[in-house]
Enzyme design. Structure first.
Site, short mmCIF file in Angstrom:
data_model
loop_
_atom_site.label_atom_id
_atom_site.label_comp_id
_atom_site.label_asym_id
_atom_site.label_seq_id
_atom_site.Cartn_x
_atom_site.Cartn_y
_atom_site.Cartn_z
N GLY A 123 -5.48 -7.20 0.29
CA GLY A 123 -5.04 -5.98 0.97
C GLY A 123 -5.83 -5.76 2.24
O GLY A 123 -6.11 -4.62 2.63
N GLY A 124 -6.17 -6.86 2.91
CA GLY A 124 -7.09 -6.82 4.05
C GLY A 124 -6.48 -6.47 5.38
O GLY A 124 -7.13 -6.62 6.42
N ASP A 156 -2.11 -9.85 2.45
CA ASP A 156 -1.41 -8.57 2.59
C ASP A 156 0.08 -8.86 2.58
O ASP A 156 0.51 -10.01 2.43
CB ASP A 156 -1.83 -7.83 3.87
N ASP A 187 1.27 -9.58 -2.73
CA ASP A 187 1.29 -8.23 -3.29
C ASP A 187 0.24 -8.19 -4.40
O ASP A 187 0.32 -8.96 -5.36
CB ASP A 187 2.68 -7.93 -3.85
N PHE A 188 -0.76 -7.31 -4.28
CA PHE A 188 -1.89 -7.39 -5.21
C PHE A 188 -1.56 -7.01 -6.65
O PHE A 188 -2.41 -7.09 -7.53
CB PHE A 188 -3.11 -6.61 -4.71
N ARG A 232 -11.22 -3.58 -0.08
CA ARG A 232 -11.78 -2.48 0.70
C ARG A 232 -10.79 -1.32 0.75
O ARG A 232 -9.69 -1.46 1.29
CB ARG A 232 -12.14 -2.92 2.12
N ARG A 233 -11.19 -0.18 0.19
CA ARG A 233 -10.39 1.05 0.21
C ARG A 233 -8.98 0.80 -0.31
O ARG A 233 -7.99 1.22 0.28
CB ARG A 233 -10.36 1.64 1.62
N HIS A 291 -8.72 3.39 -4.51
CA HIS A 291 -8.65 4.86 -4.53
C HIS A 291 -7.22 5.37 -4.37
O HIS A 291 -6.93 6.52 -4.68
CB HIS A 291 -9.56 5.46 -3.46
#
Length: 425
Positions: free
Chosen positions: A257-258, A280, A306-307, A322-323, A326
């Site tokens: 997701g970078g 990504d 797709d993660f 990273r982020r 959340h």
């Protein structure tokens, strides 16, 4: 009754404000930096003490103590009387671009008339006058002469800086309406962990509840709203940095997701012995390949992924998020972690760079409030959440008991952290 000479909490707060203000003032004078003024239309966006840890600590102490003293002296009803008019007024100013209708002129200039501002919009002079005079009570605009408007530091920033307008627009157009619908969403979907069952989805509902959409789905259909959201997330990330380059990066690193790869570009420049893959979605990967610096093409690659799907890159040394987490409830965060497991080799490390929620009272109230605000925003927008150290460890244990907690490192003022887990099958 307490003797008049006895030191009380409110006098100690006042003394702290005076002492720390003196530190800030001395720093600004020593560095030949401008002292804060409401009418300084060229004031920097960053805090005036941002480049000095001691002065910045003093500035934060002043702000925290001032807010506490104000709350105490205002009485117990004051925190309950939320100023909804401030949000509505600011949204109106941004919507009608009123800040841009006021000329950016020196502080001694008379400014722009209410009539002239109204002529640049579809509003009447009466409405413009009422709106801007309301904003003036919060140091947004000023009236140097009767009937004329000039900028303050805040309104000038709104006028000249498109990023600030985007941030204010996101807050007033997206977050505020989503927040207002949180009670209804919680009543309609108790304990939901789904991103389409939120205050945001209710605020953006069109038709029946069967048509409910997540924030991501709404933005996929509205390019302008998606653009603004992207700008604001970049601002948030830059406002809460973590010195990632100071950590050890070696072997093969996968940034999941970078985005377009800016984090990896920076790391690759500083860690010459590591190779990087940025993952990504398709459109983002295409943009990243166009932005990839030539000197990094032999060590940085992009992969569409797709993660929630099984991790395609196997046996990497570090998998980095990273982020990302959340945005997701525990249910979906566990799914993301489990999608990694088939690709993990023994000793593989999973690193998470996220806001770390402090324990109550662990950090100054101003800092803790930032974490709590972000956590509530995640609830309103996506049913996501910010997590503390214990919650991060519980999350990875829920994904698999073969994850061992490695470390949790924070950076001042203590909000952003990197948490590492090691795969030990």
């Amino acid at each position: 009754m307490h003797p008049a000479s006895e030191s009380s909490h409110i006098t100690r707060l006042a003394e702290s404000i005076v002492a720390n203000t003196a530190i800030v003032n001395a720093y600004l004078c020593e560095q030949n930096l401008p002292l804060p003024r409401f009418d300084d239309i060229n004031a920097a966006v960053r805090p005036c003490t941002a480049d000095d840890a001691s002065a910045e600590s003093a500035r934060r102490a002043v702000v925290t103590a001032s807010q506490e003293l104000r709350d105490l002296l205002s009485g117990p009803s004051a925190p309950l009387m939320v100023d909804w008019t401030a949000h509505s007024c600011l949204r109106t100013i941004v919507h009608f671009r009123l800040a841009e209708a006021v000329s950016l002129v020196p502080a001694n200039d008379i400014g722009t008339s209410f009539a002239n501002i109204a002529a640049q919009t579809s509003l009447s002079e009466t409405h413009v006058t009422r709106i801007l005079r309301h904003a003036m009570t919060r140091h947004i605009f000023r009236e140097p002469a009767p009937g004329f408007v000039a900028h303050t530091a805040a309104s000038a920033l709104l006028s000249r800086d498109s990023v600030t307008r985007d941030v204010v627009g996101l807050i007033t157009d997206e977050m505020w309406p989503a927040g207002l619908k949180v009670p209804e969403a919680l009543a309609r979907w108790p304990n939901s962990q789904e991103p389409e069952e939120t205050g945001f989805s209710m605020a953006n509902a069109q038709g029946s509840e069967e048509q409910k959409k997540s924030m991501w789905s709404v933005y996929e259909e509205d390019a302008e709203r998606a653009r603004r959201f992207g700008v604001c997330m970049s601002v948030e990330n830059s406002a809460m940095p973590f010195p990632l380059e100071e950590l050890e990066w070696q072997g093969l690193v996968v940034d999941i997701g970078g985005g377009v790869g800016f984090n990896v570009f920076n790391l690759a420049e500083k860690h010459q012995n590591a190779r990087f893959i940025v993952e990504d979605l398709s459109k983002t990967v295409q943009q990243g390949r166009l932005l990839l610096p030539k000197q990094l093409k032999d060590r940085v690659d992009f992969v569409e992924h797709d993660f929630f799907s099984p991790q395609p890159v196997k046996d990497a040394d570090i998998y980095f998020f990273r982020r990302i987490f959340h945005d997701w409830s525990d249910k979906h965060a566990v799914e993301i972690i489990r999608s990694l497991i088939p690709a993990l080799k023994p000793g593989a490390r999973v690193r998470v760079n996220e806001l770390l929620v402090p324990k109550p009272g662990e950090l100054p109230r101003e800092i803790e409030k930032m974490a709590r605000n972000s956590d509530f925003a995640m609830l309103a927008l996506l049913n996501g959440k910010e997590r503390n150290n214990e919650e991060w460890q519980a999350l990875f244990r829920a994904a698999s008991d073969k994850f061992r907690f490695g470390f949790c490192k924070t950076t001042p003022p203590g909000l952003m952290a990197v948490i590492e887990f090691v795969w030990e099958p």
